[in-house]
Write a protein that holds these residues in place. Structure first.
Motif, PDB file in Angstrom:
ATOM      1  N   UNK A 281       0.848  -1.189   0.000  1.00 47.38           N
ATOM      2  CA  UNK A 281       0.000   0.000   0.000  1.00 47.38           C
ATOM      3  C   UNK A 281       0.889   1.247   0.000  1.00 47.38           C
ATOM      4  N   UNK A 282       0.363   2.396  -0.437  1.00 47.99           N
ATOM      5  CA  UNK A 282       1.175   3.618  -0.493  1.00 47.99           C
ATOM      6  C   UNK A 282       1.690   3.999   0.887  1.00 47.99           C
ATOM      7  N   UNK A 283       2.877   4.596   0.933  1.00 45.29           N
ATOM      8  CA  UNK A 283       3.436   5.021   2.215  1.00 45.29           C
ATOM      9  C   UNK A 283       2.486   6.009   2.884  1.00 45.29           C
ATOM     10  N   UNK A 284       2.352   5.945   4.211  1.00 45.30           N
ATOM     11  CA  UNK A 284       1.485   6.891   4.923  1.00 45.30           C
ATOM     12  C   UNK A 284       1.985   8.324   4.760  1.00 45.30           C
ATOM     13  N   UNK A 285       1.064   9.268   4.866  1.00 41.44           N
ATOM     14  CA  UNK A 285       1.402  10.683   4.753  1.00 41.44           C
ATOM     15  C   UNK A 285       1.718  11.268   6.123  1.00 41.44           C
ATOM     16  N   UNK A 286       2.376  12.409   6.140  1.00 38.61           N
ATOM     17  CA  UNK A 286       2.690  13.075   7.402  1.00 38.61           C
ATOM     18  C   UNK A 286       1.462  13.720   8.032  1.00 38.61           C
ATOM     19  N   UNK A 287       0.475  13.991   7.206  1.00 33.27           N
ATOM     20  CA  UNK A 287      -0.783  14.582   7.704  1.00 33.27           C
ATOM     21  C   UNK A 287      -1.901  14.157   6.778  1.00 33.27           C
ATOM     22  N   UNK A 288      -3.121  14.298   7.229  1.00 30.90           N
ATOM     23  CA  UNK A 288      -4.276  13.932   6.418  1.00 30.90           C
ATOM     24  C   UNK A 288      -4.259  14.717   5.104  1.00 30.90           C
ATOM     25  N   UNK A 289      -4.388  14.011   4.010  1.00 34.77           N
ATOM     26  CA  UNK A 289      -4.374  14.650   2.706  1.00 34.77           C
ATOM     27  C   UNK A 289      -2.994  14.964   2.176  1.00 34.77           C
ATOM     28  N   UNK A 290      -1.951  14.579   2.912  1.00 35.76           N
ATOM     29  CA  UNK A 290      -0.581  14.862   2.495  1.00 35.76           C
ATOM     30  C   UNK A 290      -0.075  13.902   1.430  1.00 35.76           C
ATOM     31  N   UNK A 291       1.128  14.152   0.986  1.00 37.78           N
ATOM     32  CA  UNK A 291       1.747  13.348  -0.062  1.00 37.78           C
ATOM     33  C   UNK A 291       2.047  11.941   0.447  1.00 37.78           C
ATOM     34  N   UNK A 292       1.687  10.945  -0.331  1.00 44.07           N
ATOM     35  CA  UNK A 292       1.957   9.553   0.024  1.00 44.07           C
ATOM     36  C   UNK A 292       2.915   8.937  -0.985  1.00 44.07           C
ATOM     37  N   UNK A 293       3.959   9.655  -1.286  1.00 41.58           N
ATOM     38  CA  UNK A 293       4.913   9.201  -2.296  1.00 41.58           C
ATOM     39  C   UNK A 293       6.295   9.763  -1.998  1.00 41.58           C
ATOM     40  N   UNK A 294       7.293   8.996  -2.377  1.00 34.95           N
ATOM     41  CA  UNK A 294       8.690   9.421  -2.264  1.00 34.95           C
ATOM     42  C   UNK A 294       9.496   8.519  -3.188  1.00 34.95           C
ATOM     43  N   UNK A 295      10.764   8.809  -3.332  1.00 33.47           N
ATOM     44  CA  UNK A 295      11.634   7.955  -4.130  1.00 33.47           C
ATOM     45  C   UNK A 295      12.881   7.622  -3.316  1.00 33.47           C
ATOM     46  N   UNK A 296      13.274   6.368  -3.353  1.00 31.86           N
ATOM     47  CA  UNK A 296      14.516   5.932  -2.717  1.00 31.86           C
ATOM     48  C   UNK A 296      15.267   5.071  -3.709  1.00 31.86           C
ATOM     49  N   UNK A 297      16.407   5.564  -4.135  1.00 31.56           N
ATOM     50  CA  UNK A 297      17.202   4.777  -5.054  1.00 31.56           C
ATOM     51  C   UNK A 297      16.840   5.033  -6.506  1.00 31.56           C
ATOM     52  N   UNK A 298      17.205   4.119  -7.315  1.00 34.24           N
ATOM     53  CA  UNK A 298      17.137   4.307  -8.745  1.00 34.24           C
ATOM     54  C   UNK A 298      18.561   4.358  -9.253  1.00 34.24           C
ATOM     55  N   UNK A 299      18.842   3.598 -10.271  1.00 37.56           N
ATOM     56  CA  UNK A 299      20.217   3.447 -10.733  1.00 37.56           C
ATOM     57  C   UNK A 299      20.346   3.703 -12.224  1.00 37.56           C
ATOM     58  N   UNK A 300      21.582   3.648 -12.690  1.00 32.19           N
ATOM     59  CA  UNK A 300      21.891   3.858 -14.091  1.00 32.19           C
ATOM     60  C   UNK A 300      23.087   2.988 -14.452  1.00 32.19           C
ATOM     61  N   UNK A 301      23.353   2.864 -15.741  1.00 37.08           N
ATOM     62  CA  UNK A 301      24.510   2.112 -16.209  1.00 37.08           C
ATOM     63  C   UNK A 301      25.419   3.032 -17.014  1.00 37.08           C
ATOM     64  N   UNK A 302      26.709   2.983 -16.707  1.00 37.54           N
ATOM     65  CA  UNK A 302      27.707   3.808 -17.370  1.00 37.54           C
ATOM     66  C   UNK A 302      28.796   2.919 -17.964  1.00 37.54           C
ATOM     67  N   UNK A 303      29.543   3.480 -18.903  1.00 37.71           N
ATOM     68  CA  UNK A 303      30.643   2.758 -19.535  1.00 37.71           C
ATOM     69  C   UNK A 303      31.945   3.494 -19.219  1.00 37.71           C
ATOM     70  N   UNK A 304      32.829   2.899 -18.438  1.00 33.89           N
ATOM     71  CA  UNK A 304      34.120   3.536 -18.161  1.00 33.89           C
ATOM     72  C   UNK A 304      34.887   3.827 -19.451  1.00 33.89           C
ATOM     73  N   UNK A 305      35.586   4.945 -19.461  1.00 33.94           N
ATOM     74  CA  UNK A 305      36.376   5.316 -20.641  1.00 33.94           C
ATOM     75  C   UNK A 305      37.450   4.284 -20.949  1.00 33.94           C
TER      76      UNK A 305
END
Length: 424
Positions: A281-305
């Motif tokens: 279920x969505x993360x609880x909000x800090x107050x009634x009607x507040x935002x129930x979303x956030x982001x933690x992490x997320x990655x990418x791929x790179x190529x060393x020179x």
């Protein structure tokens, strides 16, 4: 716009097909945990296109991948792989300190894929006109929970809308299981991910989005740290590091976990015997009607020179990250949430998931993306994180009178470590 995007994809696909029999050699990939497993799951379909390229995915662990990457860049690219996994909030450390360590992917064709990903995913991957990495996954935060334990304690997840509701539910769980089961595990003293998640949902982070000021003492962050203290004081959270959290899940000592959605694969693969007992279920909000979303992490791929096989390395990245086939394969195998726009529209996203009690969890997860407040890690992410780990731990131990006092101290220390002024 859509026709242009499809046309560019078709052009690249045709070029890739033409290259398929010409590319050869070994592509070594560094990654960690479920991310490494996810990349490995794309290798069979990649080898159908490129049968002469061997992909060797090496699981070094998260911290070790980061540390060895820094060491390799400091040594002029020595001993780095062909493809390097990097977390978005740490990416700018590399671009700032070692601008020549990684390949500008625009030179390999990444500029033709820009519109295939959300614009915000490129923000931390681009510097000085160069596109150093390709977006991989995102980390929309949700609450993973044990349906059976909630039910036994008389807790209905649909009634948990705020963190106050969450604390009240935790007290019911404590009463039912004699304090033997907690609502979730916090990595206090080891990490500050709970602070980052709650701060993000309140529109606050270590720094402002221009990377010019330290903003950790602003009201949204104060609310986040104060909320964590209330949960800690109420006794509804267990404490444990990464391994301890998994141990608690396997042993049924926690009724849930708050993490980015990539943690789905961690739960599912570490507790296969609990199939059908979990939900989201969505993360609880800090107050009634507040935002129930956030982001933690997320990655990418790179190529060393320093890679000796850049063409094959980019072909692998393009397949794994730039095609719905690759991205949905990783979603299915390890629960990595796609950043590729076409992949989020794949029919699989709308399917019920058996492990999760036949809930359509990916609709719940992806439904929060539009509400996630923007945040930027900057090149000083690790400096700020190390300060906050200690400050959060000390605050929970009662060494500061208020959350504001704790974060004022954190802001001063982060400012001292980075040279950035504290926002007024």
């Amino acid at each position: 716009m859509r026709k242009l995007t499809l046309l560019s994809a078709l052009v690249l696909a045709s070029a890739a097909a033409a290259q398929g029999n010409n590319l050869s050699g070994t592509v070594t990939v560094w990654s960690w945990d479920v991310a490494a497993k996810a990349l490995q799951s794309t290798v069979p379909s990649f080898n159908k296109k490129y049968p002469n390229v061997k992909v060797n995915v090496v699981d070094l662990g998260n911290q070790n991948t980061y540390d060895r990457g820094l060491a390799g860049c400091a040594a002029g690219g020595a001993d780095l792989p062909d493809v390097y996994s990097i977390e978005n909030n740490e990416a700018e450390v590399f671009w700032a300190r070692f601008p020549d360590c990684f390949t500008d992917l625009n030179t390999l064709g990444a500029d033709k894929l820009v519109r295939n990903f959300p614009a915000f995913k490129w923000t931390e991957l681009t510097a000085n006109g160069k596109r150093y990495a390709m977006p991989w996954d995102s980390g929309p935060v949700v609450m993973f929970y044990r349906r059976d334990l909630y039910q036994q304690a008389g807790v209905n997840p649909n009634t948990i809308n705020t963190w106050d509701d969450f604390i009240a539910a935790g007290k019911k769980v404590n009463a039912k299981f004699g304090n033997g089961v907690k609502m979730a595990t916090i990595s206090n003293g080891q990490d500050d991910e709970w602070f980052r998640m709650l701060a993000n949902q309140n529109g606050c982070f270590y720094f402002d989005n221009d990377a010019k000021q330290v903003t950790v003492a602003r009201p949204g962050c104060v609310t986040a740290l104060g909320t964590i203290k209330r949960m800690n004081d109420a006794g509804v959270l267990a404490t444990g590091d990464w391994g301890g959290q998994i141990t608690n899940i396997k042993a049924g000592k926690t009724a849930g976990a708050l993490f980015g959605a990539w943690y789905e694969g961690t739960v599912r693969t570490n507790a296969p015997d609990q199939k059908g007992k979990w939900g989201v279920y969505p993360m609880p909000a800090s107050r009634a009607g507040g935002v129930r979303a956030a982001n933690l992490g997320g990655s990418a791929l790179a190529i060393p020179s320093s890679s000796k096989n850049k063409a094959a390395a980019f072909a692998f990245i393009q397949h794994a990250l730039g095609t719905p086939e690759g991205q949905v394969t990783m979603l299915k195998s390890q629960g990595l949430v796609p950043s590729l726009l076409a992949a989020t529209r794949d029919p699989y996203v709308a399917q019920p998931q058996a492990y999760w009690g036949n809930q359509r969890i990916w609709q719940t997860v992806l439904g929060t993306l539009g509400d996630v407040p923007q945040a930027r890690g900057t090149q000083y992410f690790q400096d700020a994180r190390q300060v906050m780990i200690v400050v959060q731990s000390d605050f929970l131990k009662g060494r500061y009178k208020t959350a504001q006092d704790a974060l004022n101290d954190a802001a001063r220390k982060i400012s001292s470590a980075t040279g950035l002024p504290v926002a007024r």
